[in-house]
Structures are given as structure tokens and as C-alpha cells.
Design an enzyme around this catalytic site. Sequence first.
Site, PDB file in Angstrom:
ATOM      1  N   ILE A 187       0.845  -1.209   0.000  1.00  0.00           N
ATOM      2  CA  ILE A 187       0.000   0.000   0.000  1.00  0.00           C
ATOM      3  C   ILE A 187       0.874   1.250   0.000  1.00  0.00           C
ATOM      4  O   ILE A 187       0.613   2.214  -0.741  1.00  0.00           O
ATOM      5  CB  ILE A 187      -0.951   0.000   1.217  1.00  0.00           C
ATOM      6  CG1 ILE A 187      -1.839  -1.250   1.200  1.00  0.00           C
ATOM      7  CG2 ILE A 187      -1.817   1.263   1.223  1.00  0.00           C
ATOM      8  CD1 ILE A 187      -2.631  -1.481   2.480  1.00  0.00           C
ATOM      9  N   THR A 194      -6.243  -0.921  10.319  1.00  0.00           N
ATOM     10  CA  THR A 194      -6.997  -1.992   9.672  1.00  0.00           C
ATOM     11  C   THR A 194      -8.365  -2.208  10.319  1.00  0.00           C
ATOM     12  O   THR A 194      -8.557  -1.915  11.501  1.00  0.00           O
ATOM     13  CB  THR A 194      -6.182  -3.306   9.767  1.00  0.00           C
ATOM     14  OG1 THR A 194      -6.986  -4.397   9.358  1.00  0.00           O
ATOM     15  CG2 THR A 194      -5.718  -3.582  11.202  1.00  0.00           C
ATOM     16  N   ASP A 195      -9.270  -2.811   9.557  1.00  0.00           N
ATOM     17  CA  ASP A 195     -10.588  -3.178  10.122  1.00  0.00           C
ATOM     18  C   ASP A 195     -10.469  -4.342  11.116  1.00  0.00           C
ATOM     19  O   ASP A 195     -11.385  -4.589  11.895  1.00  0.00           O
ATOM     20  CB  ASP A 195     -11.588  -3.518   9.010  1.00  0.00           C
ATOM     21  CG  ASP A 195     -11.163  -4.675   8.106  1.00  0.00           C
ATOM     22  OD1 ASP A 195     -10.062  -5.240   8.298  1.00  0.00           O
ATOM     23  OD2 ASP A 195     -11.937  -5.005   7.174  1.00  0.00           O
ATOM     24  N   GLU A 196      -9.319  -5.051  11.087  1.00  0.00           N
ATOM     25  CA  GLU A 196      -9.196  -6.242  11.938  1.00  0.00           C
ATOM     26  C   GLU A 196      -9.195  -5.897  13.424  1.00  0.00           C
ATOM     27  O   GLU A 196      -9.417  -6.775  14.260  1.00  0.00           O
ATOM     28  CB  GLU A 196      -7.924  -7.024  11.582  1.00  0.00           C
ATOM     29  CG  GLU A 196      -7.905  -7.432  10.127  1.00  0.00           C
ATOM     30  CD  GLU A 196      -6.998  -8.613   9.817  1.00  0.00           C
ATOM     31  OE1 GLU A 196      -6.552  -9.301  10.749  1.00  0.00           O
ATOM     32  OE2 GLU A 196      -6.745  -8.842   8.627  1.00  0.00           O
ATOM     33  N   TYR A 219      -1.521 -10.064  15.127  1.00  0.00           N
ATOM     34  CA  TYR A 219      -1.438  -8.915  14.206  1.00  0.00           C
ATOM     35  C   TYR A 219      -2.447  -7.843  14.589  1.00  0.00           C
ATOM     36  O   TYR A 219      -2.092  -6.672  14.779  1.00  0.00           O
ATOM     37  CB  TYR A 219      -1.682  -9.369  12.757  1.00  0.00           C
ATOM     38  CG  TYR A 219      -1.994  -8.218  11.816  1.00  0.00           C
ATOM     39  CD1 TYR A 219      -1.017  -7.294  11.467  1.00  0.00           C
ATOM     40  CD2 TYR A 219      -3.278  -8.043  11.285  1.00  0.00           C
ATOM     41  CE1 TYR A 219      -1.297  -6.224  10.623  1.00  0.00           C
ATOM     42  CE2 TYR A 219      -3.574  -6.984  10.449  1.00  0.00           C
ATOM     43  CZ  TYR A 219      -2.586  -6.070  10.115  1.00  0.00           C
ATOM     44  OH  TYR A 219      -2.868  -5.009   9.286  1.00  0.00           O
ATOM     45  N   SER A 220      -3.731  -8.238  14.722  1.00  0.00           N
ATOM     46  CA  SER A 220      -4.741  -7.203  14.979  1.00  0.00           C
ATOM     47  C   SER A 220      -4.580  -6.606  16.374  1.00  0.00           C
ATOM     48  O   SER A 220      -4.837  -5.412  16.571  1.00  0.00           O
ATOM     49  CB  SER A 220      -6.151  -7.730  14.744  1.00  0.00           C
ATOM     50  OG  SER A 220      -6.396  -8.893  15.480  1.00  0.00           O
ATOM     51  N   LYS A 265      -1.931  -3.992  16.008  1.00  0.00           N
ATOM     52  CA  LYS A 265      -2.447  -2.792  15.330  1.00  0.00           C
ATOM     53  C   LYS A 265      -3.392  -2.031  16.265  1.00  0.00           C
ATOM     54  O   LYS A 265      -3.380  -0.802  16.306  1.00  0.00           O
ATOM     55  CB  LYS A 265      -3.180  -3.163  14.029  1.00  0.00           C
ATOM     56  CG  LYS A 265      -2.287  -3.678  12.910  1.00  0.00           C
ATOM     57  CD  LYS A 265      -1.274  -2.665  12.401  1.00  0.00           C
ATOM     58  CE  LYS A 265      -1.905  -1.530  11.626  1.00  0.00           C
ATOM     59  NZ  LYS A 265      -0.854  -0.653  11.003  1.00  0.00           N
ATOM     60  N   ASN A 322      -7.130  -4.946   1.171  1.00  0.00           N
ATOM     61  CA  ASN A 322      -6.713  -4.353  -0.100  1.00  0.00           C
ATOM     62  C   ASN A 322      -6.287  -5.444  -1.075  1.00  0.00           C
ATOM     63  O   ASN A 322      -5.785  -6.491  -0.663  1.00  0.00           O
ATOM     64  CB  ASN A 322      -5.498  -3.450   0.116  1.00  0.00           C
ATOM     65  CG  ASN A 322      -5.832  -2.117   0.762  1.00  0.00           C
ATOM     66  OD1 ASN A 322      -5.204  -1.117   0.466  1.00  0.00           O
ATOM     67  ND2 ASN A 322      -6.813  -2.078   1.657  1.00  0.00           N
ATOM     68  N   HIS A 348      -9.402 -17.893  13.284  1.00  0.00           N
ATOM     69  CA  HIS A 348      -9.783 -17.221  12.025  1.00  0.00           C
ATOM     70  C   HIS A 348     -11.052 -16.374  12.176  1.00  0.00           C
ATOM     71  O   HIS A 348     -12.139 -16.918  12.427  1.00  0.00           O
ATOM     72  CB  HIS A 348     -10.011 -18.319  10.974  1.00  0.00           C
ATOM     73  CG  HIS A 348     -10.001 -17.841   9.570  1.00  0.00           C
ATOM     74  ND1 HIS A 348     -10.027 -18.714   8.507  1.00  0.00           N
ATOM     75  CD2 HIS A 348      -9.960 -16.612   9.029  1.00  0.00           C
ATOM     76  CE1 HIS A 348     -10.020 -18.034   7.383  1.00  0.00           C
ATOM     77  NE2 HIS A 348      -9.976 -16.757   7.686  1.00  0.00           N
TER      78      HIS A 348
END
Length: 349
Positions: free
Chosen positions: A13, A131-133, A157-158, A161, A187, A291
Site C-alpha cells: 500500500i 486496519t478493520d481487523e 497482528y490485529s 495494530k 486491499n 480465524h
Amino acid sequence: MKKILITGGAGFIGSHVVRLFVNRYEDYQVYNLDKLTYAGNLANLSDIEHMPNYVFVKGDIVDADFVSELFITHQFDAVIHLAAESHVDRSISNPMDFIYTNVVGTANLLNAAKAIWKNSSADHLFYHVSTDEVYGSLHNPDEFFTEQTPYDPQSPYSASKASSDHLVRAYHNTYKLPVVITNCSNNYGPNQFPEKLLPLCINNIRNNKPLPVYGKGENVRDWLYVIDHARAIDTVFHKGKVGETYNIGGFNEWRNIDIVHLLCQVMDKKLGRTAGESAKLITFVTDRAGHDLRYAIDASKIMNELGWKPSLQFEEGLEKTVDWYLTNTNWLESVTSGAYQNYYAQQYK
Ligand code: NAD
Ligand code: TDX
């Protein structure tokens, strides 16, 4: 001349954001700070590297002294922060890299910006790309993530963030650092590293390798063309309100199994294969740990308040993406040799 620091500009990105800013704003000096991890690639920017308003700086945002010196030397007017470890599966096998870069690295940038802007009356902005996560997983089909949805991150990860988002807001509340945050959905497009679902499947279809679909393929993601994300970042950077959060998304939800089938159809057509040939490669594999079932962004705020909207229909964007990968096979081959082979063998054993 305004000095803008873009972090992570050699990544997927970031490279599209750097290109857009360098080409559109001749009066901005754009500094791209990137560590060049496995995901960073200066070939992503070969078309703009000669531009007089572009400067590349190799460095690690986790190194606080280096970051502080860089800000003191260049006196940046604004920061657009994209540098991150970005792949959920890697965060499951190696969470500490995510905590260092995404949490500590963001804190180092905030401290450095706070230090050089503290007595300045000029306009500054620390723009944090997220991110949306961070919002977790949706289970009710009528629900969307809005800017008011409570954070509920589920993967390392989320969570990393989400931590960085909280730090950015805390620096605004506590030190009045001028910040803005955007949270975007999945993306897709040119230059995405082939660890992510779509470029991984494009590469595997080319090579007649299995297409690994996690679980039953029923997880849902909202997909946005990367250049539309870069346009949204441009919009928020210039028109967003300090202290605000804006969600960015395509109102374009797909179940993984359906998007992989659509990709197979496009690939059959592009490669001159008979219909259905690529889909034979679909293979259901062990599900990702923890998940998230569904992400869906309500992007009404940025659309209504700032006038941004996606420019591309998904089918058109997917076709452009496939064309890019099939044209840039050198790029694809260079990033899938060496370390990628070890990653792939470990991840899909
Ligand atoms: P990417 O993995 O393609 O690129 C990340 C870049 O950051 C690479 O160039 C890498 O070299 C650099 N980097 C990593 N660690 C660094 C460090 N310690 N110091 C300096 N540079 C470092 O990621 P991407 O998909 O382009 O994502 C960019 C940003 O957008 C991330 O913050 C990510 O969380 C966010 N985001 C991504 C998506 C998506 O779908 N890919 C969606 C929403 C938000
Ligand atoms: O081999 C695979 N098989 C599979 O079924 C891979 C790599 C993924 N998947 C599934 C997992 C997800 O449900 O496809 C979906 C998309 O996976 P990724 O491309 O890994 O993206 P995701 O985990 O949804 O996260 C992405 O969007 C939000 C980005 O990687 C993040 O950086 C971003 O914040």
C-alpha cells in the site's frame, strides 16, 4: 516546501501512496522510510525513484535513537505511517516481530513527532494507517464495523495494530498531538506480496499448484482496490478532521471460496485455459487459528463527510490486478524465490 514522511513506502500500500503523493504534489518533499523487510521492495517504486521530490531512507522504526535523529535532522511537517508487519499468518507463528514493529515502532514515531512539534504553531499531522481487523469478527450478517464499534482484536497482528491505534489516540488526548486514524478493509491490487490470498492464488494458478483455502472457505472479507485506498489516504490527509477516525472500505463483501472461484474464472480466460481448469486446483486446508469469520466496513463517514468513494468495480479491479501479475512475472519470480520458498513450505506443510 512541505516535508512529508511516509513510513513503509516500499511495501504494497505504501508504494501506491508514495507514487500518488510524489506525482500529485510537486511542492511536497516525500521521504520514504522503510526497513526493506521481506515485504519491502524498491522495485515497487522504480518509476518514481528519479523524481526530485522523492527521497528514500533505509531504516528501522524500532530503533528509537535513529528515528529521533531522523526527525531532528529533517523536521518533517507531517507523517503518514504505514510501516508494519502485516500478515496474520506470520503473526501467529512469530508474534514478537509484530509487537516490536507495530507497537514499539509506532511509539517511537509518536515520540519523535511530539518532540519536534511541541513548540511549533505550524500545521502538523500524524496520520496512522490501520486496519478493520482491530474491530474483531462479525457474526450477525446485518452488522457492519463503524467508527464506534468497540475494539476486539483476535490475532497477534490485529492486537498489535489495535495497540498502536490506542497509542496514537492517547498521544492526541494527552499531548494534543495532531493525529488522524483510518481503518481499512482488505486491499488487493498490483505489488501485493504473494503471501496474501489473491496474489498467492494468482501465482499458484500460473504454476499449477494447489490453491489453499482455509477451513470451508466461508470466511468473509470486504475488498478494496489499493489505489482507491491510496486516494482515500490522500483525501483524509488533506480534508480529515484532526483527532477523528475514518473507516475505509469498498462495500464489497466476498466469501473466500467465492472470490477464489471468480479469480479462477478470470485466470482461465487470461491464460487461455478451458473453463473450470484453474478451479480444479482449489484445496481445502486446515483453518487459520482463531480465524475471524467476517469483516465488513461501513464507510459512510468518509463518503458523506469527505466525499471519497471507490473508483473501480471489483470485477474490473480484479482483472487489472491479474493483468499486472501476468505482465510483471519478473517481479513475481524475484519475490517468490529464496526465503519465500521456506515460508511457503512451513506455512502449507
Ligand atoms: P506490507 O507488508 O506490504 O508492507 C509493509 C512495509 O513496511 C514494507 O515495505 C516493510 O519493509 C516495512 N517495514 C516493516 N517493518 C518495518 C520497520 N521495523 N521499520 C521500517 N519499515 C518497516 O504491508 P501493506 O499491506 O502495504 O500494509 C501497509 C499498512 O496498511 C500496514 O500498517 C497495515 O497494517 C495496513 N493495512 C493493510 C491492509 C491490507 O489489506 N494489506 C488493510 C488495511 C490496513
Ligand atoms: O492461503 C490462504 N488461504 C486462505 O483461505 C490465505 C493466505 C488466506 N486465506 C483466507 C484468510 C482470510 O479469511 O483468505 C482471507 C484473506 O486472507 P489474507 O489475504 O491473509 O488477509 P487477511 O488475513 O484478511 O488480512 C488482510 O486484510 C487486513 C491483510 O493481510 C491485513 O494486513 C489487513 O490489515
